[in-house]
Motif scaffolding. Structure first.
Motif, PDB file in Angstrom:
ATOM      1  N   GLY A  90       0.833  -1.194   0.000  1.00 32.14           N
ATOM      2  CA  GLY A  90       0.000   0.000   0.000  1.00 32.14           C
ATOM      3  C   GLY A  90       0.868   1.244   0.000  1.00 32.14           C
ATOM      4  O   GLY A  90       1.849   1.336   0.739  1.00 32.14           O
ATOM      5  N   HIS A  91       0.522   2.219  -0.846  1.00 26.21           N
ATOM      6  CA  HIS A  91       1.217   3.511  -0.902  1.00 26.21           C
ATOM      7  C   HIS A  91       0.174   4.621  -0.816  1.00 26.21           C
ATOM      8  O   HIS A  91      -1.033   4.331  -0.748  1.00 26.21           O
ATOM      9  CB  HIS A  91       2.077   3.602  -2.169  1.00 26.21           C
ATOM     10  CG  HIS A  91       1.336   3.403  -3.458  1.00 26.21           C
ATOM     11  ND1 HIS A  91       0.483   4.356  -3.973  1.00 26.21           N
ATOM     12  CD2 HIS A  91       1.318   2.362  -4.340  1.00 26.21           C
ATOM     13  CE1 HIS A  91      -0.029   3.921  -5.112  1.00 26.21           C
ATOM     14  NE2 HIS A  91       0.460   2.716  -5.364  1.00 26.21           N
ATOM     15  N   PRO A  92       0.547   5.890  -0.778  1.00 26.36           N
ATOM     16  CA  PRO A  92      -0.441   6.951  -0.566  1.00 26.36           C
ATOM     17  C   PRO A  92      -1.582   6.991  -1.572  1.00 26.36           C
ATOM     18  O   PRO A  92      -2.694   7.410  -1.230  1.00 26.36           O
ATOM     19  CB  PRO A  92       0.406   8.229  -0.640  1.00 26.36           C
ATOM     20  CG  PRO A  92       1.746   7.805  -0.149  1.00 26.36           C
ATOM     21  CD  PRO A  92       1.936   6.420  -0.719  1.00 26.36           C
ATOM     22  N   SER A  93      -1.340   6.563  -2.808  1.00 22.30           N
ATOM     23  CA  SER A  93      -2.387   6.626  -3.834  1.00 22.30           C
ATOM     24  C   SER A  93      -3.159   5.317  -3.998  1.00 22.30           C
ATOM     25  O   SER A  93      -4.102   5.261  -4.777  1.00 22.30           O
ATOM     26  CB  SER A  93      -1.782   7.021  -5.185  1.00 22.30           C
ATOM     27  OG  SER A  93      -1.258   8.325  -5.135  1.00 22.30           O
ATOM     28  N   GLY A  94      -2.737   4.263  -3.326  1.00 23.52           N
ATOM     29  CA  GLY A  94      -3.427   2.970  -3.471  1.00 23.52           C
ATOM     30  C   GLY A  94      -2.491   1.813  -3.211  1.00 23.52           C
ATOM     31  O   GLY A  94      -1.826   1.755  -2.184  1.00 23.52           O
ATOM     32  N   SER A  95      -2.425   0.911  -4.170  1.00 23.21           N
ATOM     33  CA  SER A  95      -1.565  -0.267  -3.994  1.00 23.21           C
ATOM     34  C   SER A  95      -0.900  -0.645  -5.303  1.00 23.21           C
ATOM     35  O   SER A  95      -1.333  -0.224  -6.379  1.00 23.21           O
ATOM     36  CB  SER A  95      -2.377  -1.454  -3.459  1.00 23.21           C
ATOM     37  OG  SER A  95      -3.375  -1.843  -4.389  1.00 23.21           O
ATOM     38  N   LEU A  96       0.156  -1.457  -5.201  1.00 25.52           N
ATOM     39  CA  LEU A  96       0.898  -1.896  -6.370  1.00 25.52           C
ATOM     40  C   LEU A  96       1.468  -3.281  -6.102  1.00 25.52           C
ATOM     41  O   LEU A  96       1.968  -3.547  -5.001  1.00 25.52           O
ATOM     42  CB  LEU A  96       2.049  -0.919  -6.674  1.00 25.52           C
ATOM     43  CG  LEU A  96       2.944  -1.265  -7.874  1.00 25.52           C
ATOM     44  CD1 LEU A  96       2.157  -1.176  -9.173  1.00 25.52           C
ATOM     45  CD2 LEU A  96       4.154  -0.320  -7.926  1.00 25.52           C
ATOM     46  N   ARG A  97       1.403  -4.134  -7.098  1.00 27.35           N
ATOM     47  CA  ARG A  97       1.983  -5.470  -7.010  1.00 27.35           C
ATOM     48  C   ARG A  97       3.271  -5.503  -7.827  1.00 27.35           C
ATOM     49  O   ARG A  97       3.292  -5.076  -8.989  1.00 27.35           O
ATOM     50  CB  ARG A  97       1.007  -6.523  -7.540  1.00 27.35           C
ATOM     51  CG  ARG A  97       1.532  -7.971  -7.463  1.00 27.35           C
ATOM     52  CD  ARG A  97       0.471  -8.955  -7.943  1.00 27.35           C
ATOM     53  NE  ARG A  97       0.980 -10.318  -8.022  1.00 27.35           N
ATOM     54  CZ  ARG A  97       1.072 -11.162  -7.012  1.00 27.35           C
ATOM     55  NH1 ARG A  97       0.675 -10.772  -5.802  1.00 27.35           N
ATOM     56  NH2 ARG A  97       1.545 -12.392  -7.154  1.00 27.35           N
ATOM     57  N   VAL A  98       4.336  -6.003  -7.218  1.00 22.70           N
ATOM     58  CA  VAL A  98       5.625  -6.136  -7.898  1.00 22.70           C
ATOM     59  C   VAL A  98       6.184  -7.517  -7.592  1.00 22.70           C
ATOM     60  O   VAL A  98       5.865  -8.120  -6.563  1.00 22.70           O
ATOM     61  CB  VAL A  98       6.632  -5.042  -7.460  1.00 22.70           C
ATOM     62  CG1 VAL A  98       6.201  -3.682  -7.962  1.00 22.70           C
ATOM     63  CG2 VAL A  98       6.787  -5.020  -5.936  1.00 22.70           C
ATOM     64  N   GLY A  99       7.014  -8.004  -8.501  1.00 24.06           N
ATOM     65  CA  GLY A  99       7.549  -9.346  -8.320  1.00 24.06           C
ATOM     66  C   GLY A  99       9.050  -9.401  -8.503  1.00 24.06           C
ATOM     67  O   GLY A  99       9.628  -8.660  -9.303  1.00 24.06           O
ATOM     68  N   ALA A 100       9.685 -10.293  -7.752  1.00 27.79           N
ATOM     69  CA  ALA A 100      11.118 -10.547  -7.886  1.00 27.79           C
ATOM     70  C   ALA A 100      11.412 -11.893  -7.259  1.00 27.79           C
ATOM     71  O   ALA A 100      10.732 -12.324  -6.330  1.00 27.79           O
ATOM     72  CB  ALA A 100      11.950  -9.463  -7.207  1.00 27.79           C
ATOM     73  N   GLU A 101      12.426 -12.559  -7.786  1.00 27.74           N
ATOM     74  CA  GLU A 101      12.849 -13.825  -7.213  1.00 27.74           C
ATOM     75  C   GLU A 101      14.300 -13.704  -6.794  1.00 27.74           C
ATOM     76  O   GLU A 101      15.157 -13.290  -7.572  1.00 27.74           O
ATOM     77  CB  GLU A 101      12.686 -14.966  -8.211  1.00 27.74           C
ATOM     78  CG  GLU A 101      13.006 -16.328  -7.614  1.00 27.74           C
ATOM     79  CD  GLU A 101      12.617 -17.486  -8.512  1.00 27.74           C
ATOM     80  OE1 GLU A 101      12.927 -18.631  -8.155  1.00 27.74           O
ATOM     81  OE2 GLU A 101      12.002 -17.244  -9.571  1.00 27.74           O
ATOM     82  N   ALA A 102      14.576 -14.066  -5.526  1.00 28.12           N
ATOM     83  CA  ALA A 102      15.916 -13.939  -4.970  1.00 28.12           C
ATOM     84  C   ALA A 102      16.574 -15.296  -4.832  1.00 28.12           C
ATOM     85  O   ALA A 102      15.919 -16.297  -4.509  1.00 28.12           O
ATOM     86  CB  ALA A 102      15.846 -13.253  -3.608  1.00 28.12           C
ATOM     87  N   ASN A 103      17.874 -15.316  -5.087  1.00 30.34           N
ATOM     88  CA  ASN A 103      18.652 -16.539  -4.919  1.00 30.34           C
ATOM     89  C   ASN A 103      19.964 -16.200  -4.221  1.00 30.34           C
ATOM     90  O   ASN A 103      20.580 -15.164  -4.489  1.00 30.34           O
ATOM     91  CB  ASN A 103      18.962 -17.180  -6.283  1.00 30.34           C
ATOM     92  CG  ASN A 103      17.708 -17.622  -6.999  1.00 30.34           C
ATOM     93  OD1 ASN A 103      17.055 -18.567  -6.599  1.00 30.34           O
ATOM     94  ND2 ASN A 103      17.355 -16.924  -8.082  1.00 30.34           N
ATOM     95  N   LEU A 104      20.387 -17.096  -3.323  1.00 34.44           N
ATOM     96  CA  LEU A 104      21.660 -16.933  -2.642  1.00 34.44           C
ATOM     97  C   LEU A 104      22.717 -17.709  -3.419  1.00 34.44           C
ATOM     98  O   LEU A 104      22.674 -18.930  -3.505  1.00 34.44           O
ATOM     99  CB  LEU A 104      21.554 -17.458  -1.208  1.00 34.44           C
ATOM    100  CG  LEU A 104      22.705 -17.098  -0.258  1.00 34.44           C
ATOM    101  CD1 LEU A 104      22.843 -15.582  -0.138  1.00 34.44           C
ATOM    102  CD2 LEU A 104      22.450 -17.722   1.110  1.00 34.44           C
ATOM    103  N   VAL A 105      23.649 -17.000  -4.039  1.00 34.06           N
ATOM    104  CA  VAL A 105      24.660 -17.613  -4.891  1.00 34.06           C
ATOM    105  C   VAL A 105      26.048 -17.294  -4.321  1.00 34.06           C
ATOM    106  O   VAL A 105      26.429 -16.120  -4.234  1.00 34.06           O
ATOM    107  CB  VAL A 105      24.557 -17.095  -6.345  1.00 34.06           C
ATOM    108  CG1 VAL A 105      25.619 -17.734  -7.215  1.00 34.06           C
ATOM    109  CG2 VAL A 105      23.163 -17.363  -6.904  1.00 34.06           C
ATOM    110  N   ASP A 106      26.766 -18.327  -3.928  1.00 37.21           N
ATOM    111  CA  ASP A 106      28.107 -18.154  -3.355  1.00 37.21           C
ATOM    112  C   ASP A 106      28.124 -17.140  -2.220  1.00 37.21           C
ATOM    113  O   ASP A 106      29.018 -16.287  -2.108  1.00 37.21           O
ATOM    114  CB  ASP A 106      29.101 -17.727  -4.440  1.00 37.21           C
ATOM    115  CG  ASP A 106      29.281 -18.794  -5.517  1.00 37.21           C
ATOM    116  OD1 ASP A 106      29.157 -19.990  -5.183  1.00 37.21           O
ATOM    117  OD2 ASP A 106      29.524 -18.422  -6.683  1.00 37.21           O
TER     118      ASP A 106
END
Length: 392
Positions: A347-363
């Motif tokens: 949620g932000h001041p004007s409404g909402s937003l969906r965002v995506g990311a995938e994290a990986n632990l490498v070395d």
């Protein structure tokens, strides 16, 4: 009475996401401004109407907010792996400064449409109907952005039914992927920590997540500075004490992140890092009067840009939110419940937003392959801008 004639420079005024800016083709700029330097900066400052001690930018194209005091310079890419080179300049409102230290994620959505319409993308890459993939080289941060631009009858489709909170009218959806969004050498966490302890004079000790994805960003807990995370612009922007506090946090975090050597340098690097505060979901009413239900979001985020609370969310900061939410143990992830996730709705001041990311632990180091969000863009005006010939 001495007078200097005005000169004309081809330009396009565009909305991208929740921002607006003046777009130029590099080749259309006066020759002295086609390379980085004080002449280019002075030209862009005059176009936007800065520096303005009244903070209104009446005598320029700027809109007197960080979201509308922006410039973009585009050119056909010399790399076979990219279509267009994209350089972004954040123009200070009240100071003679153009900050080149970061990207604008919102205006990134407008780069593809502009590039197609202005012949910067090979015709063979543009379908008659469907999606044109535009490969963008973001010059400021030396990263790739891939934009999916809808095409109808060989032309960029601008109208549609995609709604974006913070933008009044619907438009065509543009998916934007920020590839390997960590700045610099890929150090997502410049200090090596998911959470750092900050000691800010006049503020006190704070927990912070310092992340370098999309744009360098400082996340703190809203509760630690007396907020919930559901605040709207006026609550923060009308409070000089709060603005001073957030700027101090930003300055000391910039030193900790290695972006500057001393806090005194922060005033000349206004665009980065961003500072944001997070909290668990609560019901609130957005700036447009639209109710936002806690059940529909994962967390609350409020972010400041150029010293003021943003009316929605900067696109690059949304990338930082997506990356931090995907990594268990950051303040953003903990505010969202602490679970492993590949997408988050905030949620932000004007409404909402969906965002995506995938994290990986490498070395032993966290890595984000890409962060994705949907935006829209539209040409507002095109033609020429005029500035006095002695401006630069």
């Amino acid at each position: 009475m001495a007078s200097t004639p005005q000169i004309k420079i081809p330009a396009t005024y565009m909305r991208g996401g929740t921002s607006k800016g003046v777009f130029f083709k590099l080749s259309d700029l006066p020759s002295v401004a086609q390379k980085a330097g004080p002449e280019r900066d002075r030209l862009l400052l005059r176009v936007i109407g800065s520096p303005d001690p009244y903070e209104k930018q009446i005598d320029g194209m700027g809109g007197a907010t960080s979201s509308t005091s922006k410039t973009v310079i585009l050119s056909k890419s010399e790399s076979s792996e990219h279509d267009v080179d994209y350089l972004f300049g954040q123009v200070s409102i009240d100071k003679p400064v153009v900050d080149w230290s970061g990207n604008c994620g919102n205006l990134s959505a407008a780069v593809g449409p502009f590039a197609i319409a202005n012949g910067l993308v090979e015709a063979a890459r543009i379908p008659e109907n469907g999606l044109a993939e535009v490969r963008i080289w973001q010059v400021n941060i030396q990263k790739t952005i891939v934009s999916q631009v809808p095409i109808v009858n060989g032309q960029v489709q601008e109208t549609g039914d995609f709604e974006l909170d913070g933008v009044t009218f619907p438009a065509a959806e543009i998916a934007v992927a920020f590839m390997d969004p960590a700045d610099g050498e890929g150090a997502i966490f410049p200090t090596g920590n998911l959470i750092d302890d900050l000691d800010v004079p006049g503020v006190g000790k704070l927990k912070a997540t310092l992340i370098n994805a999309g744009i360098p960003t400082v996340f703190i807990n809203a509760a630690d500075v007396g907020y919930t995370g559901a605040e709207l612009q006026d609550v923060i922007n009308s409070d000089s004490r709060a603005l001073k506090m957030f700027e101090a946090i930003r300055a000391y975090s910039a030193v900790r992140m290695g972006l500057i050597n001393d806090v005194s340098e922060a005033a000349h690097r206004q665009h980065t890092p961003k500072v944001a505060f997070v909290g668990p979901p609560v019901d609130y009413v957005s700036s447009s009067g639209k109710p936002v239900q806690a059940a529909d979001i994962d967390l609350l985020v409020r972010a400041l840009s150029m010293g003021k609370l943003h009316h929605a969310m900067m696109g690059t900061a949304a990338v930082a939110i997506a990356a931090a939410a995907a990594i268990e143990g950051t303040l953003v992830n903990l505010a969202a419940g602490g679970d492993k996730r590949q997408a988050v709705t905030f949620g932000h001041p004007s409404g909402s937003l969906r965002v995506g990311a995938e994290a990986n632990l490498v070395d032993g180091r966290w890595q984000i392959d890409q962060a994705i969000m949907s935006r829209s863009a539209r040409v507002l005006m095109e033609g020429v801008v005029r500035i006095p010939g002695d401006s630069f």
